[in-house]
Design a protein around this motif. Sequence first.
Motif, mmCIF file in Angstrom:
data_model
loop_
_atom_site.group_PDB
_atom_site.id
_atom_site.type_symbol
_atom_site.label_atom_id
_atom_site.label_comp_id
_atom_site.label_asym_id
_atom_site.label_seq_id
_atom_site.Cartn_x
_atom_site.Cartn_y
_atom_site.Cartn_z
ATOM 1 N N GLY A 79 0.809 -1.623 -0.143
ATOM 2 C CA GLY A 79 -0.199 -0.073 0.529
ATOM 3 C C GLY A 79 1.375 0.744 0.021
ATOM 4 O O GLY A 79 0.363 2.541 -0.233
ATOM 5 N N ASP A 80 1.895 1.282 0.470
ATOM 6 C CA ASP A 80 2.875 2.169 0.248
ATOM 7 C C ASP A 80 3.726 1.850 0.709
ATOM 8 O O ASP A 80 4.844 0.968 0.738
ATOM 9 N N GLU A 81 5.472 2.534 0.173
ATOM 10 C CA GLU A 81 6.581 2.404 -0.001
ATOM 11 C C GLU A 81 7.475 3.617 0.517
ATOM 12 O O GLU A 81 7.536 4.887 -0.417
ATOM 13 N N ARG A 82 8.260 3.223 1.159
ATOM 14 C CA ARG A 82 9.174 4.779 1.759
ATOM 15 C C ARG A 82 10.757 4.644 0.246
ATOM 16 O O ARG A 82 10.387 3.686 0.100
ATOM 17 N N TYR A 83 10.624 6.101 -0.325
ATOM 18 C CA TYR A 83 11.143 5.511 -1.474
ATOM 19 C C TYR A 83 13.188 5.617 -1.354
ATOM 20 O O TYR A 83 13.924 6.518 -0.608
ATOM 21 N N VAL A 84 13.460 3.842 -0.829
ATOM 22 C CA VAL A 84 14.722 3.363 -0.302
ATOM 23 C C VAL A 84 14.752 2.423 -0.790
ATOM 24 O O VAL A 84 13.795 1.724 -1.529
ATOM 25 N N SER A 85 16.196 1.691 -1.869
ATOM 26 C CA SER A 85 16.156 0.565 -2.267
ATOM 27 C C SER A 85 15.575 -0.584 -1.103
ATOM 28 O O SER A 85 15.165 -0.610 -0.516
ATOM 29 N N ALA A 86 15.123 -1.311 -2.026
ATOM 30 C CA ALA A 86 15.125 -2.805 -1.486
ATOM 31 C C ALA A 86 16.249 -3.385 -0.158
ATOM 32 O O ALA A 86 15.169 -4.433 0.292
ATOM 33 N N ALA A 87 16.774 -3.075 -0.607
ATOM 34 C CA ALA A 87 17.629 -3.991 0.555
ATOM 35 C C ALA A 87 17.814 -2.616 1.771
ATOM 36 O O ALA A 87 18.536 -2.997 2.650
ATOM 37 N N HIS A 88 17.360 -1.861 1.993
ATOM 38 C CA HIS A 88 17.351 -0.735 2.870
ATOM 39 C C HIS A 88 17.075 -1.361 4.087
ATOM 40 O O HIS A 88 15.881 -1.726 3.741
ATOM 41 N N PRO A 89 17.291 -0.914 5.283
ATOM 42 C CA PRO A 89 16.693 -1.575 6.488
ATOM 43 C C PRO A 89 15.266 -0.360 6.315
ATOM 44 O O PRO A 89 14.589 -1.428 7.320
ATOM 45 N N ASP A 90 14.860 -0.059 5.864
ATOM 46 C CA ASP A 90 13.573 1.374 5.748
ATOM 47 C C ASP A 90 12.458 0.102 4.899
ATOM 48 O O ASP A 90 11.433 0.813 5.212
ATOM 49 N N SER A 91 13.127 -0.305 4.453
ATOM 50 C CA SER A 91 11.658 -0.767 3.061
ATOM 51 C C SER A 91 10.451 -1.647 3.517
ATOM 52 O O SER A 91 10.912 -2.059 4.641
ATOM 53 N N ASN A 92 9.422 -0.987 3.218
ATOM 54 C CA ASN A 92 8.749 -2.331 3.807
ATOM 55 C C ASN A 92 8.693 -3.186 2.718
ATOM 56 O O ASN A 92 8.423 -4.616 3.417
ATOM 57 N N GLN A 93 9.152 -3.960 1.852
ATOM 58 C CA GLN A 93 9.334 -5.192 0.971
ATOM 59 C C GLN A 93 9.843 -5.347 1.382
ATOM 60 O O GLN A 93 9.875 -6.872 1.585
ATOM 61 N N ARG A 94 11.752 -4.717 2.206
ATOM 62 C CA ARG A 94 11.661 -5.722 2.720
ATOM 63 C C ARG A 94 11.886 -6.616 3.708
ATOM 64 O O ARG A 94 11.982 -7.591 4.230
ATOM 65 N N MET A 95 11.290 -5.359 4.605
ATOM 66 C CA MET A 95 10.672 -6.438 5.836
ATOM 67 C C MET A 95 9.247 -7.570 5.765
ATOM 68 O O MET A 95 9.323 -8.511 6.132
ATOM 69 N N ALA A 96 9.098 -7.099 4.526
ATOM 70 C CA ALA A 96 7.890 -8.816 4.506
ATOM 71 C C ALA A 96 8.378 -9.602 3.699
ATOM 72 O O ALA A 96 8.001 -10.784 4.268
ATOM 73 N N ARG A 97 9.491 -9.301 2.581
ATOM 74 C CA ARG A 97 9.736 -10.800 2.183
ATOM 75 C C ARG A 97 10.628 -11.467 3.729
ATOM 76 O O ARG A 97 10.856 -12.365 3.095
ATOM 77 N N GLU A 98 11.711 -10.803 4.233
ATOM 78 C CA GLU A 98 12.033 -11.631 5.262
ATOM 79 C C GLU A 98 11.721 -12.542 6.215
ATOM 80 O O GLU A 98 11.752 -13.158 6.963
ATOM 81 N N ALA A 99 10.673 -11.571 6.395
ATOM 82 C CA ALA A 99 9.091 -12.409 7.712
ATOM 83 C C ALA A 99 8.555 -13.418 6.632
ATOM 84 O O ALA A 99 8.324 -14.123 7.716
#
Length: 251
Positions: A79-99
Motif C-alpha cells: 500500500g505504500d513504500e519508503r523511497y529507498v532501495s529494496a535492501a534498505h533497512p527501512d524498506s517495507n518490501q524488505r521487511m515483508a520478504r524477510e518475515a
Amino acid sequence: MLKSSLDENILGMTQIQVLSDKPTLIAHTLNLIVDKIHTTLQQQEKFTLALAGGGTPKPLYEALAQQSLPLEKIHIFWGDERYVSAAHPDSNQRMAREAWLDQVDFPSSNIHPMPTGSNDPSVDAQTHDQELRDFFGVEAGEFPTFDIILLGMGDDGHTASLFPKTEALTVSDRLITVGNKDGQPRLTFTYPLLNHARCIIFLVAGENKRPALAQIFSPDGDETLYPAKAVQPQGELIWLLDEAAGAELNG
C-alpha cells in the motif's frame, strides 16, 4: 470517549473489534486473512493482497509464513513504500520478504513491489500506476479492486503514506502518488484506490494510537488532520485493535 460520541455514520459501515492484547490481535487477523483467501479462491482464480509496513504487522507476516496457502494464486502488493532501495533497512518490501515472502516458495512473478530505483519518485509512481492498470486490466479513469488491503495507522492518524495536510490527500485521478513524510518522499496508494477495495483491514496496536482513533471515530474529526478517517471502502472496513489502542472504543 464514550461510545455515544462515536460517528454513527462511520460505525454503520464499519466493524470494530478490540482484542485483548497484541498476540491475540495478530492471531485473529491471521485467521481472518487465511479464511478470506480460501473463501475468495473458491469464487475466482487469484487473490490480491496489499501489505502494510511498520512494526505492527511483522508478526502477522511471520505467522503467514507458517500457513499452507495456495501461493501460486496469491499476488502481493504494498500500500505504500519508503523511497529507498529494496535492501534498505527501512524498506517495507524488505521487511515483508524477510518475515514471510522469502521464507516460503512464493512465485517471484506474484510479488509486485513498488519501484524506487529511478531517482525520481514521480516517475516511479507513474510506472507502478501503469503496472497496476496492466495487471488488473483497467483503463485510465478506472480503479481496480483489491481483495484485501492491510493498513496500519500512525499516532498522527496517517495511513499508508497519506500524511496530515499533504498534497497526496487530494489526488483523485491516479492509483499511485508521491507521499511526503517530513520532506522524505514515499510512494502510496491514493484514496480512490484504497476505497475501491473489497476489504480493508486496519491493524492498530498501542496506547499512543488512542487520541487519533478518537478523532477518526468522532463526527467532528478532520480528515485532513487524521487521514485514516477518509478510508471508506466500497466493501468491508474492519478495524482490529488491541486493548491498549481500543479500550475507549470497547465500552
